[in-house]
Design a protein around this motif. Structure first.
Motif, PDB file in Angstrom:
ATOM      1  N   ALA A 159     -27.856 -18.279 -24.800  1.00  0.00           N
ATOM      2  CA  ALA A 159     -29.189 -17.881 -24.361  1.00  0.00           C
ATOM      3  C   ALA A 159     -29.301 -16.366 -24.530  1.00  0.00           C
ATOM      4  N   ILE A 160     -30.390 -15.911 -25.118  1.00  0.00           N
ATOM      5  CA  ILE A 160     -30.617 -14.470 -25.300  1.00  0.00           C
ATOM      6  C   ILE A 160     -31.378 -13.963 -24.073  1.00  0.00           C
ATOM      7  N   ASP A 167     -35.217 -14.619 -23.844  1.00  0.00           N
ATOM      8  CA  ASP A 167     -35.684 -15.945 -23.415  1.00  0.00           C
ATOM      9  C   ASP A 167     -35.699 -16.975 -24.551  1.00  0.00           C
ATOM     10  N   LEU A 168     -34.916 -16.723 -25.595  1.00  0.00           N
ATOM     11  CA  LEU A 168     -34.797 -17.700 -26.680  1.00  0.00           C
ATOM     12  C   LEU A 168     -33.373 -18.266 -26.702  1.00  0.00           C
ATOM     13  N   TYR A 169     -33.256 -19.484 -27.223  1.00  0.00           N
ATOM     14  CA  TYR A 169     -31.941 -20.092 -27.420  1.00  0.00           C
ATOM     15  C   TYR A 169     -31.511 -19.894 -28.871  1.00  0.00           C
ATOM     16  N   ALA A 170     -30.194 -19.882 -29.073  1.00  0.00           N
ATOM     17  CA  ALA A 170     -29.668 -19.699 -30.425  1.00  0.00           C
ATOM     18  C   ALA A 170     -28.254 -20.285 -30.496  1.00  0.00           C
ATOM     19  N   ARG A 171     -27.712 -20.281 -31.696  1.00  0.00           N
ATOM     20  CA  ARG A 171     -26.317 -20.670 -31.891  1.00  0.00           C
ATOM     21  C   ARG A 171     -25.585 -19.556 -32.631  1.00  0.00           C
ATOM     22  N   PRO A 204     -23.384 -17.584 -22.539  1.00  0.00           N
ATOM     23  CA  PRO A 204     -23.022 -18.934 -23.004  1.00  0.00           C
ATOM     24  C   PRO A 204     -23.880 -19.989 -22.300  1.00  0.00           C
ATOM     25  N   VAL A 205     -24.159 -21.075 -22.988  1.00  0.00           N
ATOM     26  CA  VAL A 205     -24.998 -22.139 -22.448  1.00  0.00           C
ATOM     27  C   VAL A 205     -24.177 -23.413 -22.299  1.00  0.00           C
ATOM     28  N   LYS A 211     -29.652 -29.287 -19.829  1.00  0.00           N
ATOM     29  CA  LYS A 211     -30.521 -30.461 -19.948  1.00  0.00           C
ATOM     30  C   LYS A 211     -31.024 -30.919 -18.586  1.00  0.00           C
ATOM     31  N   SER A 212     -30.151 -30.863 -17.590  1.00  0.00           N
ATOM     32  CA  SER A 212     -30.548 -31.316 -16.254  1.00  0.00           C
ATOM     33  C   SER A 212     -31.304 -30.228 -15.486  1.00  0.00           C
ATOM     34  N   ARG A 213     -31.063 -28.959 -15.819  1.00  0.00           N
ATOM     35  CA  ARG A 213     -31.728 -27.837 -15.116  1.00  0.00           C
ATOM     36  C   ARG A 213     -32.189 -26.833 -16.161  1.00  0.00           C
ATOM     37  N   ALA A 214     -33.301 -27.162 -16.809  1.00  0.00           N
ATOM     38  CA  ALA A 214     -33.808 -26.356 -17.919  1.00  0.00           C
ATOM     39  C   ALA A 214     -33.983 -24.889 -17.513  1.00  0.00           C
ATOM     40  N   GLY A 215     -33.516 -23.983 -18.382  1.00  0.00           N
ATOM     41  CA  GLY A 215     -33.646 -22.553 -18.119  1.00  0.00           C
ATOM     42  C   GLY A 215     -32.605 -21.991 -17.178  1.00  0.00           C
ATOM     43  N   PHE A 216     -31.560 -22.777 -16.880  1.00  0.00           N
ATOM     44  CA  PHE A 216     -30.551 -22.345 -15.911  1.00  0.00           C
ATOM     45  C   PHE A 216     -29.879 -21.043 -16.338  1.00  0.00           C
TER      46      PHE A 216
END
Length: 236
Positions: A159-160, A167-171, A204-205, A211-216
């Motif tokens: 997570a950035i 607030d964006l996700y990446a790999r 790290p995500v 999935k269970s707590r989006a934006g954690f």
């Protein structure tokens, strides 16, 4: 006065038939018993009989002969689904090695059996489809999946939490740099754009938790930032 002996229990039809057969057999000579035994034996099974009953179905055929029905337990009871435990090699202990990889002094086997591979064993885990969480017990037949990369390893989800891509996700594609100037090249999940981000702006995500707590991951980073700011203010 002695008690009268108890009456013998009445014999059922099967017991009476067995007694009659034994009486008839005792009246016959050895030769006659042998001839009757051979005459009443089942015919030898042919190749067609084996083909019509595959070896995979042989056990089911035996159970059906004992009264079992598909989808039911023995004697009409509820079906019992067997379970198995998923290995956790990371919890073996300090310097421990899984049995399949132990021994040999680190040298590869000269010969391998059909189906074996010289490639290192993959780290497989079980993810419950209903909850999306990792579990260590599963029903026999349920498939395992390979554990994904974690931390800032190549392929790991992140997570950035700072900078222009906040607030964006990446790999993670790769990491590099020196000391406190480490950065990572990441591929954004939505736009597929590849950008370079300081490692300090990444978290790290945990995909199962996300999935269970989006934006954690973002909320946790915000809490850490607020706690650090409060600590800095209290030091003045």
């Amino acid at each position: 006065r002695p008690a009268a002996p108890a009456a013998a229990p009445a014999l059922d039809d099967d017991a009476l038939a067995a007694r009659a057969l034994m009486r008839d057999a005792a009246a016959l000579g050895d030769d006659e018993r042998y001839r009757r035994d051979v005459a009443t034996r089942a015919e030898q099974a042919t190749g067609e009989a084996y083909e019509s009953m595959p070896i995979e179905e042989f056990g089911k055929a035996m159970l059906r002969g004992m009264g079992w029905k598909e989808g039911e337990g023995i004697n009409g009871k509820a079906e019992v689904v067997p379970v198995e435990y998923v290995p956790r090699p990371q919890l073996l202990g300090l310097s421990a090695t899984p049995a399949a990889e132990a021994g040999g002094g680190g040298k590869g086997k000269k010969f391998i059996k059909p189906g074996e591979s010289r490639e290192p064993k993959k780290d497989m885990i079980y993810i419950d489809k209903e909850t999306g969480k990792q579990k260590w017990v599963k029903k026999v037949g349920e498939e395992l999946v390979e554990r994904g990369a974690t931390g800032f390893a190549a392929g790991a989800p992140v997570a950035i939490v700072g900078g222009v891509h906040k607030d964006l996700y990446a790999r993670v594609v790769s990491t590099g740099g020196i000391a406190d100037q480490m950065s990572a090249v990441v591929k954004l999940t939505v736009s597929k754009e590849t950008v370079q981000v300081p490692l300090s702006d990444l978290r790290p995500v945990d995909l199962q938790l996300e999935k269970s707590r989006a934006g954690f991951a973002f909320r946790q980073a915000a809490q850490e930032e607020a706690a650090a700011a409060a600590a800095a203010d209290s030091s003045y």
